[in-house]
Design a protein around this motif. Sequence first.
Motif, PDB file in Angstrom:
ATOM      1  N   TRP A   1       0.826  -1.216   0.000  1.00  0.00           N
ATOM      2  CA  TRP A   1       0.000   0.000   0.000  1.00  0.00           C
ATOM      3  C   TRP A   1       0.854   1.258   0.000  1.00  0.00           C
TER       4      TRP A   1
ATOM      5  N   GLN B   1       1.600  -7.059  -5.720  1.00  0.00           N
ATOM      6  CA  GLN B   1       0.424  -6.186  -5.625  1.00  0.00           C
ATOM      7  C   GLN B   1       0.660  -4.749  -6.025  1.00  0.00           C
TER       8      GLN B   1
ATOM      9  N   SER C   1      -0.874  -3.557  -9.554  1.00  0.00           N
ATOM     10  CA  SER C   1      -2.332  -3.417  -9.514  1.00  0.00           C
ATOM     11  C   SER C   1      -2.735  -2.237  -8.636  1.00  0.00           C
TER      12      SER C   1
ATOM     13  N   GLU D   1      -4.932   1.040  -9.670  1.00  0.00           N
ATOM     14  CA  GLU D   1      -6.178   1.384  -8.977  1.00  0.00           C
ATOM     15  C   GLU D   1      -6.129   2.828  -8.484  1.00  0.00           C
TER      16      GLU D   1
ATOM     17  N   HIS E   1      -0.884  -1.275   5.449  1.00  0.00           N
ATOM     18  CA  HIS E   1      -2.190  -1.862   5.752  1.00  0.00           C
ATOM     19  C   HIS E   1      -2.000  -3.239   6.388  1.00  0.00           C
TER      20      HIS E   1
ATOM     21  N   ARG F   1      -6.100  -6.106  -7.061  1.00  0.00           N
ATOM     22  CA  ARG F   1      -6.876  -4.978  -7.588  1.00  0.00           C
ATOM     23  C   ARG F   1      -8.130  -4.759  -6.738  1.00  0.00           C
TER      24      ARG F   1
ATOM     25  N   ALA G   1      -8.478  -5.646  -3.592  1.00  0.00           N
ATOM     26  CA  ALA G   1      -8.058  -5.158  -2.271  1.00  0.00           C
ATOM     27  C   ALA G   1      -7.840  -3.645  -2.300  1.00  0.00           C
ATOM     28  N   PHE G   2      -7.126  -3.169  -3.301  1.00  0.00           N
ATOM     29  CA  PHE G   2      -6.895  -1.718  -3.381  1.00  0.00           C
ATOM     30  C   PHE G   2      -8.215  -0.991  -3.627  1.00  0.00           C
ATOM     31  N   HIS G   3      -9.086  -1.601  -4.424  1.00  0.00           N
ATOM     32  CA  HIS G   3     -10.381  -0.984  -4.714  1.00  0.00           C
ATOM     33  C   HIS G   3     -11.215  -0.856  -3.442  1.00  0.00           C
TER      34      HIS G   3
ATOM     35  N   LYS H   1      -9.999  -0.696  -0.491  1.00  0.00           N
ATOM     36  CA  LYS H   1      -9.142  -0.051   0.511  1.00  0.00           C
ATOM     37  C   LYS H   1      -8.807  -1.009   1.660  1.00  0.00           C
ATOM     38  N   THR H   2      -8.509  -2.236   1.293  1.00  0.00           N
ATOM     39  CA  THR H   2      -8.102  -3.203   2.290  1.00  0.00           C
ATOM     40  C   THR H   2      -6.831  -3.898   1.812  1.00  0.00           C
ATOM     41  N   ALA H   3      -6.365  -4.898   2.564  1.00  0.00           N
ATOM     42  CA  ALA H   3      -5.077  -5.503   2.224  1.00  0.00           C
ATOM     43  C   ALA H   3      -5.248  -6.952   1.788  1.00  0.00           C
ATOM     44  N   ALA H   4      -4.275  -7.427   1.027  1.00  0.00           N
ATOM     45  CA  ALA H   4      -4.296  -8.817   0.582  1.00  0.00           C
ATOM     46  C   ALA H   4      -2.928  -9.434   0.808  1.00  0.00           C
TER      47      ALA H   4
END
Lengths: 266, 332
Positions: free
Chosen positions: A100, A132, A135, A139, A226, B110, B112-114, B116-119
């Motif tokens: 993030w 990540q 992506s 976004e 995050h 994608r 997760a970012f959409h 606003k959380t984490a993966a």
Amino acid sequence: MNMIVCIKQVIDPEAPPASFKIDPAGNKVVPPQGVSPVIDPYAEYGVEAALKIKDAIGGKVTAVSLGTNRLRDIVKKPLAMGADELILLEDEAFDGGDSWSTAYALAMAIKKIGEYDIIFCGREASDWNAGQVGSGIAEILGLPSVTLVKKIEVSDGKAKLERVTDEGYEVIETSLPCLITVSNEIGEPRYPTIKGIMGAKKKEPTIWKPADIGVEASRIGTSGRHTKLLKLFQPVREGKCEIVEGESPEEAAANLAAKLREVKVL
Amino acid sequence: MAENKGVLIFCETKEDKLAAIATELLGCGRKLADDLGQELSAVLVGSGLSDLAKEAIAYGADKVYVVDDPQLKDYQTDSYVSVMEKVVGQAMPQIILLGQTSIGRDLAPRLAFHLKTAASLGCLELAIDPRSKLMLQTKPVYGGNALAVFTADSFPQIATVRAKTMTPLEPDPSRKGEVVKVDAALDPSTIRTKVLEKVAEKVEGIKLEDAEVVVSGGRGIGGAEGFAQLEELAKMLKGAVGATRPPCDNEWVPAGAQIGLTGKIVAPELYIAVALSGSSQHMSGCSGAKTIVAINKDSEANIFREARFGLVGDWKKALPAFTEKLKELLAE
């Protein structure tokens, strides 16, 4: 074509496994002694992908990298390979981030660069293998993204891409600007030429601090995470291998075959 | 804000059935949901999904969200993120699990970012922390040299799971569950990509991922001729041939034969590793094998720490004798 490639300096993933050490107290990897860091190999495929387009239809390639404690000669490698510019986001405030914080800072830097048709990232980085950031940048910037790409053709303001799938590959058309994450199937990255290396020596990277790209302090580095890393450890190897012997390799081989039959593995 | 509850599995399909990874995720999700004392739901996205919801219920789901629309026939990031956002809004899960496949690897980050959380991608192990009730996600990092345990306190927690690391439940056709149809309501102008063509790689013989026996070679094999010998052994054992990265880079074998973090993941009954050192990145593609047998001339090679049986010696001398002896024994 204005192209941006996100790159990263990492511990050499080809270093012998025995040199890999963890500081358990800090949940950190201890950089191995005497092994030089490298540009993340996946990111290098991204550089190669951009340079292939530059070779075919011309354009400008800008490499962007985030991090501290970097060796100039290492991070300059994209320049030596043929990229036109290098921007370094260099500040301790960027340290300790996750996907993030990294995607956010890179996206803000890309916004500042302003003009771009394609942004390239590796499909993942060889250190955290998060997969990540690409992506995430797409976004944040509101761009279409295509991941795991192995071939790119650009024409008429569109890109035709081959994306690796579990069954083979698929051909995808996307509007530009877009973000592409590149897989190793794109082909071996070129070696820098002597001329490239000399040129890169003379070129100074542009350094941007958090204030230069207008990031919120709470969204970069450790504060922007995050995810929480609870534990980092090396898996324990059992080491219970039974070595099958023989007078000669041939005899040992026959004994091994008999052993496998005896324990009903076969 | 409503409370996030339950586990949601993104189920991929294959040839009008649930994909193997979907059944594995349902098995893992069932356990997580039970640990939380919550519901397990599944989501099916595609076109012409017919009776698959029933199958998902048989494999452990309490509720199945079905988004069936001709525009969803092919996976595309924009359309799938859009429908997943709708389903997540309705289901409000605490956890979403996807497969570490070419679809899951694209969709999970994608989404997760959409949201606003984490993966976390490519997990090997998932568990619920008994105190915080958060999901703990264990995954290989540094190319398999280390394992990391991550968590996040933003919901939903998203993870992709590697193939063959979880065990499906025995399907129970008498299990009951609820099926919820969700309207895709896609706006075609928001889908910025188009799938022009899908190309399936041709595989001769048994697919590497499905083989019970895998005979794998490394740099030490030295060339395509050497791999022909591995092929002979594999054929005799009704198995498939795999390789580490160097033989693939050198085109001794097709790129599709690569096993490891950047290649395929296999979990056969028997893995015969010939002239390969057993680098972390390779081992993370085959550590699920039940029995590993190693042939290597270097007694210090890492592969002997991973193997159950080993032979220290030149593979060129050992392998033909090994194949010959096995042929004899198997004919008895």
